[in-house]
Design an enzyme around this catalytic site. Sequence first.
Site: not given
Length: 623
Positions: A412, A424, A453-454, A458
């Site tokens: 991103k 970032k 999974g973080s 999603v």
Amino acid sequence: MKLSDCKALPRSVKRAIFFVTDTALVPIGLYAAFGLRYGTLAPLDRVHDAFVLFVLMTMLGALVIWKCRLPQIKLNAFEMRAATKIGVVAAALAVLAISLSYILKLSGPRSVPLIFGTLFFLSSVGVRIAGQTLLTWLEDREGTRQRVAIYGAGAGGIQMAAALRQSSEARPVLFVDDNPNLHGLMAAGLPVYAPGKLEQLVRRHRIERVLLAMPSISEERRRNLIDDLSGLGVEMQILPSYIDMMSGKQPDHQMQPVSPDALLGRDKVDLDTPEIAKAYAGRVVMVTGAGGSIGSELCRQLINRNPARIVLFEQSEYALYAIDRDIRARADAAGIPIVARLGSVADKSRVTSVMEQEGVEIVLHAAAYKHVPLVEENELEGARNNVLGTRIVAEAAAAAGVERFILVSTDKAVRPTNIMGATKRMAELVVQDLQTRNLRTRLAMVRFGNVLGSSGSVLPLFEKQIEQGGPVTVTHKDVTRFFMTIPEAARLVLLAGAYAEGGDVFVLDMGEPQKIIDIARRMIELSGRTVKNPKTGQGDVAIKITGLRPGEKLYEELLIDDASLRRTPHAKILRAQESMFSQIEVAAMLRELEMALAEADSDRLRGLIARKVEGYHIQEAVG
């Protein structure tokens, strides 16, 4: 000898080996029976007189062994019924030997055939037990099966142990049971211990998973057990009740989790290379944001790289407590000290003192605010943590003379449409600039795609929505993302530390981007449900389009300049040398950022981002 070589043998070859072995045991057992009966190791005279018996018994014995299907007994499924079948064959061979002795009118004691039958039974069973022992030893040496403890030595636990013995993924090692009458006994060939010894047993036997096989206990008792066992630092799974299994139902908390690997749309990337072990062995490694999704996985994987010490640095007290408790047992078993330190990356004195006190040699900087909508609404704190926090940690690392500093960044950051991505990218510019003035410390960055999974990804969101019966919410039917798993993300960071030359950006070749709506469909189907058809109303779980959120892109990119790509020793990891600011430009950017934070001026911050971050633009609303 390798375990893979044994398992790769065709089934016909395995059967032939057992057939030849069992057939060979017939004359061997008969010879030993004569020796035992006459009390000598060389009963040659007696054997010579009964030579015809040896020939006939070997031929007819082979026929009996084949007809009774002894070679078809699976080695990893050897149990009481298999031993009984061998006993029946041994008795049949003894009767056959007696019959042939009468027919051939052979002299000699009639006890020889009985001794022979006993010896055949013992040797045939012994050969199979020896084979099982050899396979177990090879598995332990090569680490091919996960070592499992089963909580509950009742019928459910015994059946689970029998099933696991035939699996290639797990090996039952021991039972734990609350019943004191079972302690010290053997159940299904495994020792039974008291629950109070489980923590010690986990370390001693290198247990990686505890299976709760008490399907009939109350929900309250189950919760209490889970709480008691959660501090062991091992995975836990629960066997559902027999009633639920027979009815085809599962409790809500037992919904089968969907493996992130099944959602990638590509093969997993093998990032477990020797370079990782060499880079981190014997080093003091500090992980910032150690309690987060990526930081915690980094800590878990570092334990296998034999560092001198792992320093957990985390702002959240609970997150620090959770990761410390999660890895402490494994680290202690491996002899790796764990140091837990509370603190914010925006606190310069705290960061500096921790690095100096612990003698940090490698810094993995995973501390960041990353949730796009939240940072969009809290842009000042997002910038403070993501930009100034990175500068503080990187400068402290350079001042302490650490070997390597790795910034965990995001796709991103490339032509961002949101404040999180922009901050970032600014953090990347800070690290690139700092590298130009530090030859001793190698500073590098890793850009991730979406990590399945973080927290905030999603996977947990969709799992919860599917568990509740839907709908599963997708922002746009055409939105796409690059995806990777948490283990892939963590290993990419570790490899970046091994490959870092200074100022480089590392990315993982993740194949083609995946549509979020396709991920949603796969998750629904892999959970055992069907996607609801909006026209007919048939199906279990609906998918609802909600519209793009503020700052959200339709698609992501990994690089600003694709032409800057260079190869690394790993085919799936690429290195880029991207455009950067001069020292004066970075200093000016940071001064203006600090003024915007001091004045709590969000408009000034957004104006700074619009001028300084290449490609930044506000995403137009897309329904």
